[in-house]
Design an enzyme around this catalytic site. Sequence first.
Site, PDB file in Angstrom:
ATOM      1  N   HIS A 129       9.552   0.548   8.346  1.00  0.00           N
ATOM      2  CA  HIS A 129       8.905  -0.963   8.731  1.00  0.00           C
ATOM      3  C   HIS A 129       8.880  -1.926   7.660  1.00  0.00           C
ATOM      4  O   HIS A 129       9.320  -2.829   7.649  1.00  0.00           O
ATOM      5  CB  HIS A 129       7.547  -0.724   9.053  1.00  0.00           C
ATOM      6  CG  HIS A 129       7.236   0.242  10.467  1.00  0.00           C
ATOM      7  ND1 HIS A 129       7.535  -0.006  11.438  1.00  0.00           N
ATOM      8  CD2 HIS A 129       6.964   1.604  10.425  1.00  0.00           C
ATOM      9  CE1 HIS A 129       7.219   0.792  12.245  1.00  0.00           C
ATOM     10  NE2 HIS A 129       6.801   1.999  11.656  1.00  0.00           N
ATOM     11  N   ASP A 161       0.930  -1.062  -0.071  1.00  0.00           N
ATOM     12  CA  ASP A 161      -0.094   0.055  -0.062  1.00  0.00           C
ATOM     13  C   ASP A 161       0.931   1.298   0.109  1.00  0.00           C
ATOM     14  O   ASP A 161       0.801   2.130   0.848  1.00  0.00           O
ATOM     15  CB  ASP A 161      -0.872  -0.007   1.057  1.00  0.00           C
ATOM     16  CG  ASP A 161      -0.258   0.253   2.466  1.00  0.00           C
ATOM     17  OD1 ASP A 161      -0.871   0.338   3.495  1.00  0.00           O
ATOM     18  OD2 ASP A 161       0.885  -0.368   2.677  1.00  0.00           O
TER      19      ASP A 161
HETATM   20  O1  RIB Z   1       2.561   0.458  10.611  1.00  0.00           O
HETATM   21  C1  RIB Z   1       3.440   0.432   9.530  1.00  0.00           C
HETATM   22  C2  RIB Z   1       2.853  -0.096   8.550  1.00  0.00           C
HETATM   23  O2  RIB Z   1       1.492   0.546   8.079  1.00  0.00           O
HETATM   24  C3  RIB Z   1       3.717  -0.178   7.259  1.00  0.00           C
HETATM   25  O3  RIB Z   1       3.430  -1.103   6.558  1.00  0.00           O
HETATM   26  C4  RIB Z   1       3.183   1.263   6.641  1.00  0.00           C
HETATM   27  O4  RIB Z   1       3.592   1.138   5.060  1.00  0.00           O
HETATM   28  C5  RIB Z   1       1.744   1.171   6.808  1.00  0.00           C
HETATM   29  O5  RIB Z   1       1.006   0.484   5.820  1.00  0.00           O
HETATM   30 CA    CA Z   2       2.800  -0.632   4.018  1.00  0.00          CA
END
Ligand code: RIB
Ligand code: CA
Length: 308
Positions: free
Chosen positions: A239, A11
């Site tokens: 992340h 996403d």
């Molecule tokens: O909490 C972090 C996650 O949520 C990552 O994948 C960021 O891109 C959002 O999708």
């Molecule tokens: Ca993400």
Amino acid sequence: MKKRPVIICTDPGIDDFIAMLILLQQNTLDIRGMIALSGNVGLPITVNNTLLAGELCGRPDVPVLSGSAKPLARPARSAANIHGKSGLGQSIERYSSRKPSAQDAAEFIVRTAREFPGELEIISLGPLTDVARALQLDPGIAPLLRQIVVMGGGVTRGNATKYAEFNIVADPEAADVVFASGADVVMIGLDATHQCLQPRSQIAEMTAGTELGRMVGLMLGDYADMYARVHNLDGVVIHDAICALWLLQPELFQTEQMRIRVCLDEGEHLGQTMPVSAGAPFATVAMGLDAGRVARRIVTEVQHAVNA
Ligand code: RIB
Ligand code: CA
């Protein structure tokens, strides 16, 4: 050596974009497709950003599919406050001239799982909506998947809410389907990712004079500004890029086997990934990582991508 078949669900999202840069350049991986879905920002934007990632990484050959425009059973959330309206920070608004594949995302996952029995790895960098739809379409694929690697969840912390991480609480019903499916689920959650806060100095190391290098510098600079503003942190937690390293160097992570139940009760615990003593399959849960080596590998991989 036979390449490992992989499907990316994403996403984008700044950290998704960095993760795609890393994964698309791995000679050991056969990226069968990238499924963009609604998450950080809406579907048309995540599809555009996924097409852009493929183009800018010299991988227009990798199919991009348009996934779910909304969660299984509730309105879509947004993280545009984190990733900007474009999904790639405040400074970038780029449009791809290409269109996504017309294939249905869930059918694509099922077909690919059956084409590569025992081999297909799914890495989910956003909500689990399309992975869940595939498991609902054909529950028999669960034992055929080598692993479902999930950037999401947190045993000791949340981010979207006090107890829940964004990807899980954005579609908790989908996360419940996936964690309860019996597939080999690996949860790379906030317990591990927040141990790898990368300083702004490392952002400078990941930029370059190339078009992609300038884009990465702007994206990560905006991401760092947001981290300072929203989380009062000096640096960034990338992340999804950290999650991507599970496919490359799982030995950098410390994991525990836990039975994980996704809380579906409305209220402050909605979307919490809760360890339970019974009534849920085991998942491999990352509770730690070698922060120095993870950060260095991310920097090295991004440097290679932006200077390619
Ligand atoms: O909490 C972090 C996650 O949520 C990552 O994948 C960021 O891109 C959002 O999708
Ligand atoms: Ca993400």
